[in-house]
Design a protein around this motif. Sequence first.
Motif, PDB file in Angstrom:
ATOM      1  N   SER A 270       0.836  -1.198   0.000  1.00 35.99           N
ATOM      2  CA  SER A 270       0.000   0.000   0.000  1.00 35.99           C
ATOM      3  C   SER A 270       0.873   1.251   0.000  1.00 35.99           C
ATOM      4  O   SER A 270       1.692   1.447   0.891  1.00 35.99           O
ATOM      5  CB  SER A 270      -0.909  -0.003   1.229  1.00 35.99           C
ATOM      6  OG  SER A 270      -0.140  -0.192   2.405  1.00 35.99           O
TER       7      SER A 270
ATOM      8  N   GLU B 131      -2.250   4.992   3.273  1.00 42.28           N
ATOM      9  CA  GLU B 131      -3.336   4.377   4.029  1.00 42.28           C
ATOM     10  C   GLU B 131      -4.577   4.302   3.153  1.00 42.28           C
ATOM     11  O   GLU B 131      -4.994   5.305   2.567  1.00 42.28           O
ATOM     12  CB  GLU B 131      -3.627   5.192   5.287  1.00 42.28           C
ATOM     13  CG  GLU B 131      -4.705   4.576   6.158  1.00 42.28           C
ATOM     14  CD  GLU B 131      -4.929   5.351   7.443  1.00 42.28           C
ATOM     15  OE1 GLU B 131      -4.125   5.184   8.375  1.00 42.28           O
ATOM     16  OE2 GLU B 131      -5.901   6.144   7.483  1.00 42.28           O
ATOM     17  N   THR B 132      -5.155   3.106   3.068  1.00 42.35           N
ATOM     18  CA  THR B 132      -6.259   2.891   2.139  1.00 42.35           C
ATOM     19  C   THR B 132      -7.324   2.027   2.787  1.00 42.35           C
ATOM     20  O   THR B 132      -7.018   1.024   3.437  1.00 42.35           O
ATOM     21  CB  THR B 132      -5.760   2.179   0.860  1.00 42.35           C
ATOM     22  OG1 THR B 132      -4.626   2.883   0.341  1.00 42.35           O
ATOM     23  CG2 THR B 132      -6.853   2.143  -0.198  1.00 42.35           C
ATOM     24  N   GLU B 133      -8.575   2.406   2.586  1.00 42.53           N
ATOM     25  CA  GLU B 133      -9.683   1.588   3.076  1.00 42.53           C
ATOM     26  C   GLU B 133     -10.128   0.634   1.982  1.00 42.53           C
ATOM     27  O   GLU B 133     -10.309   1.027   0.826  1.00 42.53           O
ATOM     28  CB  GLU B 133     -10.859   2.465   3.514  1.00 42.53           C
ATOM     29  CG  GLU B 133     -12.014   1.647   4.079  1.00 42.53           C
ATOM     30  CD  GLU B 133     -13.155   2.510   4.579  1.00 42.53           C
ATOM     31  OE1 GLU B 133     -14.287   1.993   4.647  1.00 42.53           O
ATOM     32  OE2 GLU B 133     -12.914   3.691   4.884  1.00 42.53           O
ATOM     33  N   LEU B 134     -10.278  -0.606   2.350  1.00 39.10           N
ATOM     34  CA  LEU B 134     -10.699  -1.631   1.401  1.00 39.10           C
ATOM     35  C   LEU B 134     -11.720  -2.532   2.075  1.00 39.10           C
ATOM     36  O   LEU B 134     -11.400  -3.198   3.070  1.00 39.10           O
ATOM     37  CB  LEU B 134      -9.494  -2.451   0.925  1.00 39.10           C
ATOM     38  CG  LEU B 134      -9.769  -3.550  -0.100  1.00 39.10           C
ATOM     39  CD1 LEU B 134     -10.167  -2.937  -1.446  1.00 39.10           C
ATOM     40  CD2 LEU B 134      -8.540  -4.441  -0.279  1.00 39.10           C
TER      41      LEU B 134
ATOM     42  N   GLY C 141     -14.036  -1.959   4.053  1.00 41.47           N
ATOM     43  CA  GLY C 141     -14.232  -1.660   5.462  1.00 41.47           C
ATOM     44  C   GLY C 141     -13.012  -1.814   6.330  1.00 41.47           C
ATOM     45  O   GLY C 141     -13.030  -1.449   7.515  1.00 41.47           O
ATOM     46  N   ALA C 142     -11.928  -2.343   5.787  1.00 39.42           N
ATOM     47  CA  ALA C 142     -10.685  -2.514   6.545  1.00 39.42           C
ATOM     48  C   ALA C 142      -9.698  -1.417   6.150  1.00 39.42           C
ATOM     49  O   ALA C 142      -9.576  -1.085   4.966  1.00 39.42           O
ATOM     50  CB  ALA C 142     -10.073  -3.885   6.284  1.00 39.42           C
ATOM     51  N   VAL C 143      -8.993  -0.863   7.109  1.00 38.15           N
ATOM     52  CA  VAL C 143      -8.007   0.190   6.840  1.00 38.15           C
ATOM     53  C   VAL C 143      -6.630  -0.445   6.727  1.00 38.15           C
ATOM     54  O   VAL C 143      -6.100  -1.009   7.700  1.00 38.15           O
ATOM     55  CB  VAL C 143      -8.026   1.255   7.950  1.00 38.15           C
ATOM     56  CG1 VAL C 143      -6.947   2.308   7.670  1.00 38.15           C
ATOM     57  CG2 VAL C 143      -9.397   1.909   8.041  1.00 38.15           C
TER      58      VAL C 143
END
Length: 405
Positions: A301, A304-307, A309-311
């Motif tokens: 990554s 910081e990325t949300e995927l 619902g998970a960060v």
Amino acid sequence: MTTAADLVLKGLFSEAGLEDPYRYYAELHKLGPVSLLGGNGGYAAVVTGYEAADQLLRDPRFRVTDDVFSDDHGGTEWRQHPLLAVLNNSMMYSNGPRHLQARRLFHQVFTPRRVAELEPAVGQLVDGLLDGLADRLDQDGEADFMTEFAYPLPSSVVAALLGIPQDDLAWFRPRVERINDFLDVTGKTDEILAAADQATRELSDYYSTLIDERRKTPSDDLISQLVEAIDAGLHEVSDYDLVCNLLVLFNASFVTTIHLIGNGMWTLLDRPDLRPAAGTPAFVEEVLRYEAPVQFVARWSEEETELAGAVIPPKEVVLVMLGAANRDSQRFPDPDVFDVSRADLKPLSFGAGPHYCLGAALARAEARIAFPQLLERFPSLRSARPPIRNPQQFLRGYKSMPVTT
């Protein structure tokens, strides 16, 4: 911190998981499409949901583990290892402009038109290999399908494209296998890396010699075309860059096809009722979904990325389980059932996004051509003994498959 997903992964990367990873994938699916990990194994998260995996592979914020990542996470010692240097200099392990430049260079050989033009030659190669398989069956009463057919077909096709003499292919196989041993999650040992480094040196020397020969005496093959284009200034690629990409391209272009053909053959041996569908695109796609030759890939990554619902924290590695995504019940009802009648069948076995496998169309064509010719020539082909599985989690397939008639 050890999470529930960490415990499942520990089981997955064991002997039991090698034999049957799908029960572990089912456990991971229960935890959600993306599960955060404790970081004990070097991974921040594992992605098992189809939609989440497809989204991640297409998202430019998730990058392949390139030289920048390697420098940041382990220093520059990796540059002393020929294998790691070659990988990080190839299009498979590069991002951005360097990846695009190398991909454009090789894309010309894998266009749909070029693949269609190759199909008659693939059919002829299949016929020749079937002759050899028949001789082995006549002589010994049985034959190893992987050795006599599944390995030589895709390697012969790629060799013909590149201009590698057919007589050299037996020399290639053990060196390719040493490199693949290191690419497996369980293969990161000093001993395995040393063997892979030596294989890389030998393969690099081979390609360098072949490039020199084609520069002096061009032929009607891809390497000659690439050398001509580079010397004409059409691509800003050095000979070393070309060697790195040829080494990775050869490995990637036929290793997955070996297991596509092997996994498809075992399905047909185990399920004779499927034989009428063997030559259809639907059968090939379902083989790819049901037993993906490549079970996982890694991405890191950039931010910081949300995927789903998970960060995902920045600068961390994510394990994308292609084999699990292909068994996601939210995308494929009754995922553990082999069903050639599935609608909208689009497995992630060749990836997605900018690093989608260049040789996917060629691999599909080889399988689609090979299975009908095999069954027409050997309608009573059957298993002689249980096959021996390839001892890797990364590449799912068989090392040996004894057959008889």
